[in-house]
Structure formats: C-alpha cells, structure tokens
Design an enzyme around this catalytic site. Sequence first.
Site, short mmCIF file in Angstrom:
data_model
loop_
_atom_site.label_atom_id
_atom_site.label_comp_id
_atom_site.label_asym_id
_atom_site.label_seq_id
_atom_site.Cartn_x
_atom_site.Cartn_y
_atom_site.Cartn_z
N TYR A 109 -32.05 -12.64 16.98
CA TYR A 109 -30.63 -12.27 17.00
C TYR A 109 -29.91 -13.18 17.97
O TYR A 109 -30.40 -13.48 19.06
CB TYR A 109 -30.45 -10.81 17.44
CG TYR A 109 -28.99 -10.44 17.65
CD1 TYR A 109 -28.22 -9.94 16.61
CD2 TYR A 109 -28.38 -10.63 18.88
CE1 TYR A 109 -26.89 -9.63 16.78
CE2 TYR A 109 -27.04 -10.32 19.08
CZ TYR A 109 -26.30 -9.82 18.03
OH TYR A 109 -24.96 -9.53 18.21
N GLU A 197 -21.54 -13.72 15.46
CA GLU A 197 -22.82 -13.02 15.41
C GLU A 197 -23.69 -13.61 14.31
O GLU A 197 -23.23 -13.80 13.18
CB GLU A 197 -22.59 -11.53 15.13
CG GLU A 197 -23.86 -10.70 15.20
CD GLU A 197 -23.60 -9.22 15.02
OE1 GLU A 197 -23.95 -8.44 15.92
OE2 GLU A 197 -23.03 -8.84 13.97
#
Length: 389
Positions: A109, A197
Amino acid sequence: MNIHEYQAKELMMRFGVAVPKGRPAFTPDEALAAAQQLGVGRFVVKAQIHAGGRGKGGGVKLANSPEEVKDIAAKMLGMTLITHQTGPEGKVVKKVYIEEAGAIAKELYLGMIIDRTSRQIVVMASTEGGMEIEEVAAKTPEKIIKEFIDPVAGMQDFYAKKVAYRLGLSGDLVGKLVKFLKSLYRMFLELDCSLVEINPLVLTKDNNLFALDAKINFDDNALFRHKDIEALRDVNEEDAKELDAKAHGLSYISLTGNIGCMVNGAGLAMSTMDIIKLYGGEPANFLDVGGGANKEQVTHAFKIILADEKVQGILVNIFGGIMKCDVIADGIIAAAKEVNIRVPLVVRLEGTNVELGQEKLARSGLNIITAKGMAEAAQKVVRAVRGEL
C-alpha cells in the site's frame, strides 16, 4: 474533485510513475479493440466508478483473450455496482478500463496526503497492500508506515529509502521505489492534489514496481490553475444536488439523516449537525449558504434540501453578522411561500437585527417554529420530526 482510475494513471504516466499498460472503453467493441491493441495474453477488466471495493462487488474480472474481454465488458457496462463505498443504491458502470495482467509477487500500500497538523505531506505505506487501509489502521496500526516530508527539502532520497527499507525492499527495488516516490511527490505538488492512493502497489515477479490501482483527489480551490484537470470531472459520478448547490454559490453535502440543515458558516454548520445528533436526531445534509446569501440563494437552498425525500424537518440556524437577520427572515418567508414547505421548519436567528428578523417571522402568518438558542432549536426540530410538537 475525484477522477477515475484510468484518468489517474494517465496523469501518473506524464510524471514518470510506473503503471501497467491499459486503455479505457465505453462499449464492448471498444473493449475488444483495446485488448487487441494491448497485445498481451491476459487482461483485467475494471469497472470505472468513483468508489473503492470494486473487486468484491464484481467490478474487476480477469480475461484470457480479447473476446473474453468483450464478453465481460458487455456484462459489466450498464450494471449497478454496489460496494461498501457506494451505499446500497450502488453506481451504474458507464465505462471500463482494460489493462494488462501482470505476474504479481507481492502487494503493498502507498499513499500521500496532506497532514493538517504538521502542515506537511505525509507518505503512508504498508505491507498490507490490497486491504482497506482503514481496516489496517483499526486492527494493526503498527503496520502503517508514515514519513513526513519537510516542504522546504522536498522528497529527498533518504525519505524514500526509509520507506523502502521499512517495507522490506532491498537491492534494485530500493532505487526503483525512490524514483517512484519522487515522481509521485512531484505530481502531488504540481497538480495540487489532496490525496494520492495506490492500493495495491505491486512488486512483480520480474522485480518491478507498478501502481496496479490509482486514486487521486484534487483541491477544488486550486482547480482554477488546472483547467485540464477540471475537464476530467465526471458529473455522472457526483451528487446532482451538490452540483446544483455549487452552481448557485452554496456549499452542500448530502448525508443520510432526515433533518435538513441550512446554516451560514462551515463551523456553525458542523456544530449544528453535532447538536442535532446530541439530541437524538440525524442531519440530512451540510448546507452553508455563506456570509452574504440573498433571498434567491436562500430559496434555492430550501429547494435543494426538500429535493431529498428523506427530509422530514428543517432547521435554519443563522448567525447574522455580515448577513443581517431581517434579510434572512425575508428570504425564509419568501422561500416558504414559493416552495410550499410541508415539513416542520425550525428557525434560530442570532446577531445583527435579530429582533427585526424575529418580528418578521412572527408576522408572516407561516407555520414557523422559532428558537432562541442552538440547544432549543435542535431539541425542537428533533421533537417536531418525531411528531411531538
């Protein structure tokens, strides 16, 4: 402002951020052509909506041939995709993204966001790629890496290397992540992003890093500098009432409750929603008419609130500074007559010309419930919605 994944990846490529090859498609035939142009053996067909969790909802499918891509796209286009972020009503899929499928060795991530407390951009990373970052934060917060970037220094190599080492990367991958992060940081600054993101950032079996997914949000206040970015806006993905409000100089956000709120000032609006919840109610919206709203804007604000079928009562909470209470009262009276408000209406006025405003409301002949303080106003609207007034 949000954009679709395929648009985000096109922007990332401009700044040298590594992404898999892909093409958007709006019809099954375009999906077939996109797959043929990519010229690879395996594909991923991704629904393009402004919401996460697409894979769990059936919005991400693997295909082994261009013909299979076409078949999947035919089923996906026009479907209502429901995820944890869309709500039960879901969103209609109007476009898909055809992307080459890679051999994934590991999922990570990676995100960048502005930290308001430190007034810095913070890099957030985790070895738990593919997971909802909120879930990771709640259950295993120690797995979230944070690196705050000094705005004067910018994204120096040592910041990126610290992130790489904490993610367990080594060898050539450290340099690749340094290059990746520096490109991403440059894009964040130059495009006035508020959030970037990548979930997941994938490590492939041939030792490369790619943004397998991409989400970018932009600061609305900076869009005047980026007409090309503003042109990417997909109004079909936005709340029609919010767009209508913006066109009339109002700030509106739809919520899930049944008490409509009309307030002047963002801080007062937040406090109003809080006190409604304190007394057992649920706000249906955030609506800030601003410091200088006129009768027409107030009237339109009522129309927007009442367009929400969930609304069973309205609380108007105005502090008259620049915006005088008697002018607001005129606007409320005019709007109530024009719109024909059929739900309980509670009005709390305070500030400049408050006595004159209250007098106008009392002489209007309309069924308006007045209140002298925020607590009283919140209690009255909650009771009115329950049928207790």
